[in-house]
Design an enzyme around this catalytic site. Sequence first.
Site, short mmCIF file in Angstrom:
data_model
loop_
_atom_site.label_atom_id
_atom_site.label_comp_id
_atom_site.label_asym_id
_atom_site.label_seq_id
_atom_site.Cartn_x
_atom_site.Cartn_y
_atom_site.Cartn_z
N GLY A 28 -18.57 -72.60 82.63
CA GLY A 28 -18.72 -73.58 83.70
C GLY A 28 -18.08 -73.14 85.01
O GLY A 28 -16.96 -72.65 85.01
N CYS B 268 -17.86 -83.23 83.43
CA CYS B 268 -16.65 -82.89 84.20
C CYS B 268 -15.97 -84.17 84.70
O CYS B 268 -16.63 -85.04 85.26
CB CYS B 268 -17.02 -82.05 85.42
N ASN C 216 -22.29 -81.45 74.02
CA ASN C 216 -21.00 -80.91 74.42
C ASN C 216 -19.99 -81.32 73.34
O ASN C 216 -20.37 -81.89 72.32
CB ASN C 216 -20.64 -81.47 75.81
N THR C 217 -18.72 -81.05 73.56
CA THR C 217 -17.73 -81.29 72.51
C THR C 217 -17.38 -82.78 72.39
O THR C 217 -17.55 -83.55 73.31
CB THR C 217 -16.44 -80.51 72.82
C1 LIG Z 1 -13.38 -73.11 74.45
C2 LIG Z 1 -14.62 -73.87 74.82
C3 LIG Z 1 -14.99 -73.97 76.17
C4 LIG Z 1 -16.13 -74.66 76.55
N1 LIG Z 1 -16.49 -74.71 77.87
C5 LIG Z 1 -17.63 -75.34 78.23
C6 LIG Z 1 -18.07 -75.32 79.59
O1 LIG Z 1 -17.47 -74.70 80.47
N2 LIG Z 1 -19.20 -76.02 79.91
C7 LIG Z 1 -19.93 -76.68 78.97
O2 LIG Z 1 -20.95 -77.29 79.30
N3 LIG Z 1 -19.56 -76.67 77.67
C8 LIG Z 1 -18.44 -76.03 77.29
N4 LIG Z 1 -18.08 -75.99 75.95
C9 LIG Z 1 -18.93 -76.68 74.94
C10 LIG Z 1 -19.87 -75.69 74.26
O3 LIG Z 1 -20.75 -75.09 75.17
C11 LIG Z 1 -20.67 -76.41 73.16
O4 LIG Z 1 -21.39 -77.47 73.75
C12 LIG Z 1 -19.80 -77.01 72.07
O5 LIG Z 1 -18.72 -76.16 71.78
C13 LIG Z 1 -20.56 -77.31 70.78
O6 LIG Z 1 -21.12 -76.14 70.21
P1 LIG Z 1 -20.37 -75.27 69.05
O7 LIG Z 1 -19.94 -76.25 67.99
O8 LIG Z 1 -21.39 -74.30 68.60
O9 LIG Z 1 -19.20 -74.65 69.70
C14 LIG Z 1 -16.93 -75.30 75.55
C15 LIG Z 1 -16.56 -75.19 74.20
C16 LIG Z 1 -15.44 -74.47 73.82
C17 LIG Z 1 -15.08 -74.37 72.37
#
Ligand SMILES: Cc1cc2nc3c(=O)[nH]c(=O)nc-3n(C[C@H](O)[C@H](O)[C@H](O)COP(=O)(O)O)c2cc1C
Lengths: 261, 310
Positions: free
Chosen positions: B52, B136, B198-199
């Site tokens: 991001g 954000c 997203n998370t």
């Molecule tokens: C360390 C970390 C940083 C992340 N930074 C961003 C980000 O900058 N922008 C964004 O849209 N999602 C961000 N995410 C979310 C991921 O892109 C993704 O949506 C989320 O981790 C779920 O997928 P996963 O379970 O495969 O990790 C981040 C996730 C992690 C773990």
Amino acid sequence: MTIERNARLRAVRSWGDYFHFSVEAPAVGRGARPGQFVMVKVDDCTSPLLRRPLGIHDADAGGIELFFKVAGAGTGILSRKKPGDRLDIIGPLGKGFTVGDGLKGKKAYLVGGGRGIAPLFFLGRALAAAGARPAVFYGGRTAADIPLCDKFEQAGFELHCSTDDGSFGFSGFVTALVENEIIRAKPAIVYACGPDPMMKVLASITAKHAVPAEFSLESIMGCGIGACWGCVHRIKDGTGDGWVKICEEGPVFPGERILWL
Amino acid sequence: MALTAKTVDLSVDLGFLTLKNPVLAASGTFGYGLEFEPYLDLEKLGGFVVKGLYYGPREGNPPPRLVETPSGLINAIGLQGIGVEAFAAKVLPKLRRLRTAVIVNVCGADDDEYAAVVDFLDRQEGIAAYELNISCPNVKTEGLCPALSPRTTFDLVKRIKAASRRPIITKLSPNVTSIVEIAQAAEEAGTDAVALVNTFLAMALDLETRRPKLGNVFGGLSGPAIKPIALRMVYQVASRLKVPVIGMGGIMTGADALEFLVAGAAAVEVGTASFVDPDAAVRIVSEMERWCEAHGVAAVREIVGTVKTA
Ligand SMILES: Cc1cc2nc3c(=O)[nH]c(=O)nc-3n(C[C@H](O)[C@H](O)[C@H](O)COP(=O)(O)O)c2cc1C
Ligand SMILES: Cc1cc2nc3c(=O)[nH]c(=O)nc-3n(C[C@H](O)[C@H](O)[C@H](O)COP(=O)(O)OP(=O)(O)OC[C@H]3O[C@@H](n4cnc5c(N)ncnc54)[C@H](O)[C@@H]3O)c2cc1C
Ligand code: FES
């Protein structure tokens, strides 16, 4: 930086919670420098999910050695591996200690607290090879926390041991032992790896005596390769200070750049 | 029918962008892409979403920034990053030569900043699309993010879509009462696709010290632990939207990725898995290919949305 998916565990030694692994991993061993680390996958499971960072205890063209203390689930699983088992490791990672040519004939003090001794064996060998005169200061809580004394002695290093409880060697913190020696014979450089409180005290001691120092920092690491920004420490640069990824720019930093929080 | 490896067509068409395969590396888990060059061939990915970007460099949160929980990872990085100018000067020239889709995850502390980021990036070459990170914290609404309401989502997406010369993928937050409503608001505002999830907002604490384990107290949960919830959300959103859905959340294997396609995702993103294995995304592509071969699926897009609920 390579992934060795099938690194054979050649030999295991253990002392209570402390383990020494010899691992066949030529691609990692060949390029390794003291102070660098590897990311080890402890198992093919999702809990623990992430790899664990471990310092390179020693390395040659055939592989690497690791030295670790069981700290939780991940290192616990690792400790149950047997010779012949395969490890999945990424390395060598990070930037290591500086072993400058200028150290020829000069004294260098290597200070390790507990499991922090891990990278200092490789560093000591490199310093000796560069013509420096390394002396190792090895501290632990009790005698059981400094199992590598024999190894350092057999390798011919000048060794000073300490235990917090006085069960072996100097009674007290290793930092006090180091300061005594700095006063007696000022070294050209001090290198350290250990718990934050130990390194913080050592940073003020080396600053007070105007001895250059390098510290290997620790953090929980998400990736080990500079991609997650999870492993930051407060580090100064030319203009100010900020959160710096220790897996990429470190884990070793000169004392004057570290802000101890 | 016996198929050989070469016969599986992995390409997917999002309408505004054709990907050579359905696997993108997810934002924030793939750095700026280049970090992974030693471990995989970036051109074997469908594409990747860079970390991001706000307009300027960002400091991020105090550590600890990560904590592991069973089959999951909670992060509170705080979107530390280099900002668009440094990205365009130092990173983009190296990404531009890659034959894969480079997507930029766009952040903003208010709607004006999102617009400024897009305006700046619109003047750069080598970007396939923007992924609008509407999660954000917003400085004008006491830290609430646009993703939390259909209204704020609609307003932001509409404004950015009107201003941008590139396709917009709106990345949804799962921390809402009805993700379908938010997705529909994004669609009405003209988004070209949605990406989810997203998370999940989460917390971990240390019982002995009674302190939160993250410097920021809260963080976002990712990894295998969230997969079933993410899959449910992707299914719900995909069955209600016309625009393509990019699914993610806990994908670790080719089978996981294929499940998201069956649930209705046109493509997937791989996040946390890249921390465990830097080459995970490429491994997942080949696992998908092998599954298609073994199941006589000639083109992976054929399985999109084939979930049998009746
Ligand atoms: C360390 C970390 C940083 C992340 N930074 C961003 C980000 O900058 N922008 C964004 O849209 N999602 C961000 N995410 C979310 C991921 O892109 C993704 O949506 C989320 O981790 C779920 O997928 P996963 O379970 O495969 O990790 C981040 C996730 C992690 C773990
Ligand atoms: C660059 C680097 C090199 C390292 N080298 C060595 C080494 O050579 N030998 C060795 O024994 N250990 C080393 N460590 C520490 C080692 O990585 C941790 O002990 C290990 O990750 C703990 O994992 P676990 O699953 O066993 O314990 P967990 O259950 O994950 O953690 C146990 C406790 O340790 C803390 N912790 C977890 N990970 C870390 C970490 N990375 N750093 C500091 N604290 C942590 C947790 O918060 C918790 O309180 C190193 C760490 C780094 C960053
Ligand atoms: S551990 Fe991921 S950036 Fe350092």
